[in-house]
Design a protein around this motif. Structure first.
Motif, PDB file in Angstrom:
ATOM      1  N   THR A  27     -17.230 -25.906  18.619  1.00  0.00           N
ATOM      2  CA  THR A  27     -17.023 -27.028  19.476  1.00  0.00           C
ATOM      3  C   THR A  27     -18.441 -27.301  19.905  1.00  0.00           C
ATOM      4  O   THR A  27     -18.621 -28.124  20.870  1.00  0.00           O
ATOM      5  CB  THR A  27     -16.220 -26.459  20.876  1.00  0.00           C
ATOM      6  OG1 THR A  27     -16.705 -25.533  21.374  1.00  0.00           O
ATOM      7  CG2 THR A  27     -14.883 -26.148  20.343  1.00  0.00           C
ATOM      8  N   LEU A  28     -19.520 -26.780  19.424  1.00  0.00           N
ATOM      9  CA  LEU A  28     -20.828 -26.953  19.912  1.00  0.00           C
ATOM     10  C   LEU A  28     -21.474 -27.867  18.847  1.00  0.00           C
ATOM     11  O   LEU A  28     -21.350 -27.736  17.703  1.00  0.00           O
ATOM     12  CB  LEU A  28     -21.772 -25.692  19.998  1.00  0.00           C
ATOM     13  CG  LEU A  28     -21.001 -24.867  20.963  1.00  0.00           C
ATOM     14  CD1 LEU A  28     -21.987 -23.421  21.054  1.00  0.00           C
ATOM     15  CD2 LEU A  28     -20.821 -25.384  22.555  1.00  0.00           C
ATOM     16  N   ASP A  29     -22.318 -28.795  19.199  1.00  0.00           N
ATOM     17  CA  ASP A  29     -23.169 -29.662  18.557  1.00  0.00           C
ATOM     18  C   ASP A  29     -24.391 -29.907  19.541  1.00  0.00           C
ATOM     19  O   ASP A  29     -24.210 -30.964  20.358  1.00  0.00           O
ATOM     20  CB  ASP A  29     -22.430 -31.029  17.843  1.00  0.00           C
ATOM     21  CG  ASP A  29     -23.339 -31.747  17.173  1.00  0.00           C
ATOM     22  OD1 ASP A  29     -24.528 -31.349  16.752  1.00  0.00           O
ATOM     23  OD2 ASP A  29     -23.102 -32.715  16.850  1.00  0.00           O
ATOM     24  N   PHE A  30     -25.567 -29.304  19.229  1.00  0.00           N
ATOM     25  CA  PHE A  30     -26.809 -29.709  19.894  1.00  0.00           C
ATOM     26  C   PHE A  30     -27.712 -30.767  19.148  1.00  0.00           C
ATOM     27  O   PHE A  30     -28.966 -30.904  19.618  1.00  0.00           O
ATOM     28  CB  PHE A  30     -27.558 -28.248  20.067  1.00  0.00           C
ATOM     29  CG  PHE A  30     -26.820 -27.223  20.728  1.00  0.00           C
ATOM     30  CD1 PHE A  30     -26.498 -27.396  22.457  1.00  0.00           C
ATOM     31  CD2 PHE A  30     -26.179 -26.094  20.321  1.00  0.00           C
ATOM     32  CE1 PHE A  30     -25.850 -26.457  23.023  1.00  0.00           C
ATOM     33  CE2 PHE A  30     -25.587 -24.998  20.808  1.00  0.00           C
ATOM     34  CZ  PHE A  30     -25.524 -25.253  22.350  1.00  0.00           C
ATOM     35  N   SER A  45     -22.842  -7.857  19.284  1.00  0.00           N
ATOM     36  CA  SER A  45     -22.171  -6.778  19.652  1.00  0.00           C
ATOM     37  C   SER A  45     -21.311  -6.073  18.502  1.00  0.00           C
ATOM     38  O   SER A  45     -20.586  -6.861  17.619  1.00  0.00           O
ATOM     39  CB  SER A  45     -21.054  -7.377  20.688  1.00  0.00           C
ATOM     40  OG  SER A  45     -19.943  -6.235  21.188  1.00  0.00           O
ATOM     41  N   GLY A  46     -21.356  -4.708  18.183  1.00  0.00           N
ATOM     42  CA  GLY A  46     -20.667  -4.097  17.148  1.00  0.00           C
ATOM     43  C   GLY A  46     -21.426  -4.365  16.008  1.00  0.00           C
ATOM     44  O   GLY A  46     -22.713  -4.097  15.900  1.00  0.00           O
ATOM     45  N   GLU A  47     -20.776  -4.613  14.907  1.00  0.00           N
ATOM     46  CA  GLU A  47     -21.583  -4.962  13.657  1.00  0.00           C
ATOM     47  C   GLU A  47     -22.471  -6.033  13.775  1.00  0.00           C
ATOM     48  O   GLU A  47     -22.303  -7.068  14.581  1.00  0.00           O
ATOM     49  CB  GLU A  47     -20.491  -5.109  12.787  1.00  0.00           C
ATOM     50  CG  GLU A  47     -19.572  -3.941  12.183  1.00  0.00           C
ATOM     51  CD  GLU A  47     -18.443  -4.231  11.268  1.00  0.00           C
ATOM     52  OE1 GLU A  47     -18.514  -5.305  10.704  1.00  0.00           O
ATOM     53  OE2 GLU A  47     -17.674  -3.533  11.118  1.00  0.00           O
ATOM     54  N   LYS A  48     -23.466  -6.208  12.798  1.00  0.00           N
ATOM     55  CA  LYS A  48     -24.535  -7.352  12.744  1.00  0.00           C
ATOM     56  C   LYS A  48     -23.691  -8.589  12.503  1.00  0.00           C
ATOM     57  O   LYS A  48     -22.903  -8.609  11.606  1.00  0.00           O
ATOM     58  CB  LYS A  48     -25.279  -7.175  11.556  1.00  0.00           C
ATOM     59  CG  LYS A  48     -26.563  -7.947  11.792  1.00  0.00           C
ATOM     60  CD  LYS A  48     -27.518  -7.441  10.708  1.00  0.00           C
ATOM     61  CE  LYS A  48     -28.753  -8.418  10.869  1.00  0.00           C
ATOM     62  NZ  LYS A  48     -30.056  -7.995   9.785  1.00  0.00           N
ATOM     63  N   ILE A  49     -24.089  -9.429  13.566  1.00  0.00           N
ATOM     64  CA  ILE A  49     -23.396 -10.767  13.302  1.00  0.00           C
ATOM     65  C   ILE A  49     -24.419 -12.029  12.799  1.00  0.00           C
ATOM     66  O   ILE A  49     -25.546 -12.002  13.206  1.00  0.00           O
ATOM     67  CB  ILE A  49     -22.940 -11.264  14.656  1.00  0.00           C
ATOM     68  CG1 ILE A  49     -21.905 -10.205  15.021  1.00  0.00           C
ATOM     69  CG2 ILE A  49     -22.382 -12.783  14.761  1.00  0.00           C
ATOM     70  CD1 ILE A  49     -21.337 -10.498  16.664  1.00  0.00           C
ATOM     71  N   HIS A  50     -24.006 -12.494  11.750  1.00  0.00           N
ATOM     72  CA  HIS A  50     -25.060 -13.826  11.205  1.00  0.00           C
ATOM     73  C   HIS A  50     -24.565 -15.016  11.782  1.00  0.00           C
ATOM     74  O   HIS A  50     -23.601 -15.491  11.418  1.00  0.00           O
ATOM     75  CB  HIS A  50     -24.794 -13.598   9.678  1.00  0.00           C
ATOM     76  CG  HIS A  50     -25.190 -12.491   9.199  1.00  0.00           C
ATOM     77  ND1 HIS A  50     -26.748 -11.888   9.094  1.00  0.00           N
ATOM     78  CD2 HIS A  50     -24.632 -11.123   8.753  1.00  0.00           C
ATOM     79  CE1 HIS A  50     -26.961 -10.814   8.355  1.00  0.00           C
ATOM     80  NE2 HIS A  50     -25.568 -10.356   8.161  1.00  0.00           N
ATOM     81  N   ASP A  51     -25.238 -15.494  12.636  1.00  0.00           N
ATOM     82  CA  ASP A  51     -24.972 -16.658  13.457  1.00  0.00           C
ATOM     83  C   ASP A  51     -25.343 -17.692  12.800  1.00  0.00           C
ATOM     84  O   ASP A  51     -26.639 -17.757  11.949  1.00  0.00           O
ATOM     85  CB  ASP A  51     -25.562 -16.735  14.966  1.00  0.00           C
ATOM     86  CG  ASP A  51     -24.511 -16.030  15.999  1.00  0.00           C
ATOM     87  OD1 ASP A  51     -23.450 -16.061  15.756  1.00  0.00           O
ATOM     88  OD2 ASP A  51     -25.338 -15.340  16.755  1.00  0.00           O
ATOM     89  N   PRO A  52     -24.720 -19.076  12.576  1.00  0.00           N
ATOM     90  CA  PRO A  52     -25.099 -19.997  11.749  1.00  0.00           C
ATOM     91  C   PRO A  52     -26.626 -20.553  12.099  1.00  0.00           C
ATOM     92  O   PRO A  52     -26.712 -20.820  13.439  1.00  0.00           O
ATOM     93  CB  PRO A  52     -24.206 -21.207  11.868  1.00  0.00           C
ATOM     94  CG  PRO A  52     -23.426 -20.713  12.958  1.00  0.00           C
ATOM     95  CD  PRO A  52     -23.444 -19.174  13.075  1.00  0.00           C
ATOM     96  N   LEU A  53     -27.594 -21.173  11.177  1.00  0.00           N
ATOM     97  CA  LEU A  53     -28.740 -21.578  11.468  1.00  0.00           C
ATOM     98  C   LEU A  53     -28.520 -23.010  11.294  1.00  0.00           C
ATOM     99  O   LEU A  53     -29.130 -23.735  10.483  1.00  0.00           O
ATOM    100  CB  LEU A  53     -29.874 -21.086  10.712  1.00  0.00           C
ATOM    101  CG  LEU A  53     -30.214 -19.581  10.898  1.00  0.00           C
ATOM    102  CD1 LEU A  53     -31.417 -19.263  10.100  1.00  0.00           C
ATOM    103  CD2 LEU A  53     -30.725 -19.493  12.457  1.00  0.00           C
ATOM    104  N   ASP A  54     -27.425 -23.749  12.254  1.00  0.00           N
ATOM    105  CA  ASP A  54     -27.391 -25.078  12.063  1.00  0.00           C
ATOM    106  C   ASP A  54     -27.269 -25.387  13.480  1.00  0.00           C
ATOM    107  O   ASP A  54     -27.387 -24.824  14.475  1.00  0.00           O
ATOM    108  CB  ASP A  54     -26.294 -25.547  11.162  1.00  0.00           C
ATOM    109  CG  ASP A  54     -24.871 -24.850  11.908  1.00  0.00           C
ATOM    110  OD1 ASP A  54     -24.672 -24.430  12.942  1.00  0.00           O
ATOM    111  OD2 ASP A  54     -24.012 -24.477  11.070  1.00  0.00           O
TER     112      ASP A  54
END
Length: 465
Positions: free
Chosen positions: A5-8, A49-58
Motif C-alpha cells: 500500500t506504500l508508494d514514496f 525480527s526473527g529470520e533475516k528479512i530482505h526488504d525491497p529496494l524500490d
C-alpha cells in the motif's frame, strides 16, 4: 500498513536544467558540503525480527532524501513564492516562516515572497486580508515570539478553485503550506487543481501537529517544546499536591487521538503517578478502576499526580458529535469531568482531599520554541525551499530515522500515528508511573476497546466514527 500500500514516489514539475546558485560539492571526500542527488534514499523499514528479512529496494520502501540539488527547475530570478500557516497554534511556526524566507532570499536570491494571512482565508479576496511582502529583514526577529507572524485560521481548504485562482492572479509558482494533516490534504487538492490547469506551481507542505501523530515522521516540530512546557506544569502541580493533605494534582494536556505528549511529559517529569491516554481505556468505578487505584495511591503516599490527554476517556462522557471548522470532532472536557468525579468519590467516602487542576494547552501552543525545536524548524524550512526549487510537488518534508526526506502528502495523511499499548514507549511510561497495566474490571472488554481505539487512530479521518 503493508508495503503493497506504500508508494514514496515524489512528483516533479519537469526536468531540472537550471544551475543552482548555491555552490556545493558533488565529490565525496573533499571536505566540502555536498549536493543531494535524486538517487539517494532512506529506507522506511529498518527493523528485522526473527529470520533475516530482505526488504525491497524500490519506492514501496525508499524515501527520497531531502536537500539542495545541483540542478534546479525554477530560475530564481523568476520565482514568486507564497507562504501560509493554517490550523491551531503550535510552537515553531515563526521559526519555519523565518527559515523559508531566509533560504529563498539569501540562498537563492528570490525577491518576491508573499505571506498569505490567516490561513486559507488569506486567499479569498472578499475577506480583505491582503498578503504581506516578506523579506529576511522583516522576519529576522520573529522566532523570538510565539504564535504565527502571518496569523492562522481553520477551514477554507475545500475552496480549492478560489485558492488556485489567487495563486494565478499573483503569479505564485511555489507555495509553502504549514499545517496539520487536514491542511495537508487541502495542500494535495490544491496541487492537483494546479496540475489540472497546467499551471507550473510547486506545492510543498511543512507538517504541523503538536500531537506528534503524523505517520512515518520521527517527530513533528513543536513537540519537544510542548513536552518541556508540559513538564513545567507537572512540576508545579506536583509541588502543590505534595504540599497538601491528600493532595491531588491533575494536568490535562493536548492529544486528541494520540497520547504522545502525555507519555513524553510523564517520562520527563519523573513525578507522574497516573498517565491516561486515548489509546488505553480505563474505568472509573470498581475495585480495579481508576478511582480505587487513586485511593490506594493516596493511602500509601499521601499525594498523587495525574496527567490526562484531552482525548482520553471519551467513552465515559456524552458526545455531541459536533465538529470544528477543520472537521475535527469536538471533544468533551475530560479534565473537568475527572476533577468532578474525583471530588465526588472522595466526598462520598468522607476522605479529605485537596485537588488542583491545570489545563496549560493554550499557553503551551503559544510558546517560543526550545533550542532543539528551533534547530528542527530551521532545517525543515530550508529543505522545503530546496524541494520547491527543484520543482518537486505534492510532498511534505519530514524527519525519518533522523534523516530529512521528501514524503508524498498522500502517504503522510492516509493514517494517524498512535501510541502502541504493547510498545516500548507505553511500557516505559508504566514503569515511570507505577500504575496498573489496565485500570479496568472487564479485561476482555478492555482489550477489544483498546484494539478499536488504535485502529480508529490509524484510519483516515473521514472514516472515523
Amino acid at each position: 500498513m503493508g508495503n503493497d500500500t506504500l508508494d514514496f514516489t515524489i512528483e516533479t514539475l519537469g526536468n531540472c536544467t537550471v544551475d543552482s546558485p548555491i555552490e556545493l560539492s558533488r565529490v565525496i571526500g573533499d571536505n566540502r558540503a555536498n549536493y543531494v542527488r535524486d538517487d539517494q534514499y532512506i529506507r522506511n523499514n529498518i527493523y528485522v525480527s526473527g529470520e533475516k528479512i530482505h526488504d525491497p529496494l524500490d519506492m514501496t520502501n525508499l524515501m527520497e532524501k531531502a536537500g539542495p540539488r545541483e540542478k534546479i527547475y525554477f530560475d530564481p530570478k523568476h520565482v514568486k513564492a507564497g507562504i501560509c500557516t493554517c490550523g491551531g497554534l503550535c510552537p515553531g511556526l515563526n521559526d519555519v516562516i523565518r527559515a523559508i524566507v531566509r533560504c529563498l532570499n539569501t540562498r537563492y536570491g528570490v525577491k518576491v515572497i508573499k505571506g498569505y494571512r490567516f490561513g486559507f482565508h488569506g486567499f479569498f479576496a472578499e475577506e480583505g486580508y491582503e498578503p504581506v511582502d516578506l523579506d529576511r529583514y522583516l522576519i529576522d526577529e520573529i522566532h523570538k515570539i510565539g504564535g504565527t507572524y502571518l496569523g492562522t485560521s481553520r477551514g477554507g481548504g475545500q475552496r480549492v478553485s478560489e485558492i488556485v485562482d489567487c495563486l494565478e492572479r499573483d503569479n505564485i509558482n511555489m507555495l509553502f503550506i504549514i499545517g496539520g494533516d487536514g491542511t495537508q490534504r487541502g495542500s494535495y487538492d490544491i496541487a492537483c487543481e494546479v496540475e489540472k490547469r497546467g499551471y507550473k506551481c510547486a506545492v510543498v507542505g511543512i507538517p504541523k501537529t503538536v500531537d506528534n501523530d503524523l505517520m512515518f515522521i520521527d517527530r513533528s516540530f513543536g513537540f519537544e517544546t510542548a513536552v518541556q512546557r508540559a513538564k513545567e506544569a507537572i512540576a508545579a502541580i506536583h509541588m502543590e499536591a505534595a504540599s497538601q493533605i491528600n493532595g491531588i494534582g491533575l494536568v490535562k494536556l493536548m492529544g486528541r487521538e494520540a497520547g504522545f505528549i502525555a507519555t513524553a511529559a510523564t517520562l520527563a517529569s519523573h513525578e507522574t503517578n497516573f498517565c491516561l491516554i486515548p489509546e488505553v481505556p480505563f474505568e472509573l468505578e470498581g475495585e480495579n478502576g481508576f478511582l480505587a487505584c487513586l485511593e490506594r495511591r493516596l493511602a500509601k503516599r499521601g499525594h498523587a499526580v495525574i496527567v490526562v490527554s484531552e482525548g482520553a476517556g471519551q467513552d465515559l462522557l456524552t458526545s455531541t458529535n459536533a465538529t470544528d471548522a477543520s472537521g475535527n470532532k469536538k471533544l468533551a472536557d475530560i479534565g473537568v469531568y475527572l476533577k468532578a468525579q474525583i471530588e465526588k468519590y472522595f466526598k462520598e467516602k468522607k476522605i479529605e482531599i485537596n485537588l488542583k487542576y491545570i489545563d496549560p494547552g493554550y499557553q503551551i501552543r503559544a510558546s517560543v520554541t526550545v533550542a532543539s525545536d528551533s534547530v528542527y524548524c530551521e532545517r525543515l524550512g530550508n529543505n522545503a525551499v530546496h524541494a520547491a526549487m527543484a520543482g518537486k510537488t505534492k510532498l511534505v518534508i519530514g524527519l525519518v530515522h533522523d534523516k530529512f526526506v521528501h514524503l508524498p502528502i498522500k502517504m503522510v495523511t492516509q493514517h494517524r500515528n498512535a501510541v502502541n499499548p504493547e510498545g516500548s514507549l507505553w511500557r516505559d511510561t508504566l514503569d515511570a508511573t507505577g500504575q496498573p497495566i489496565l485500570m479496568v474490571n472487564d479485561m476482555e472488554a478492555a482489550k477489544a476497546k483498546m484494539a478499536k481505539a488504535v485502529a480508529d487512530a490509524k484510519k483516515k479521518p473521514s472514516e472515523q466514527k
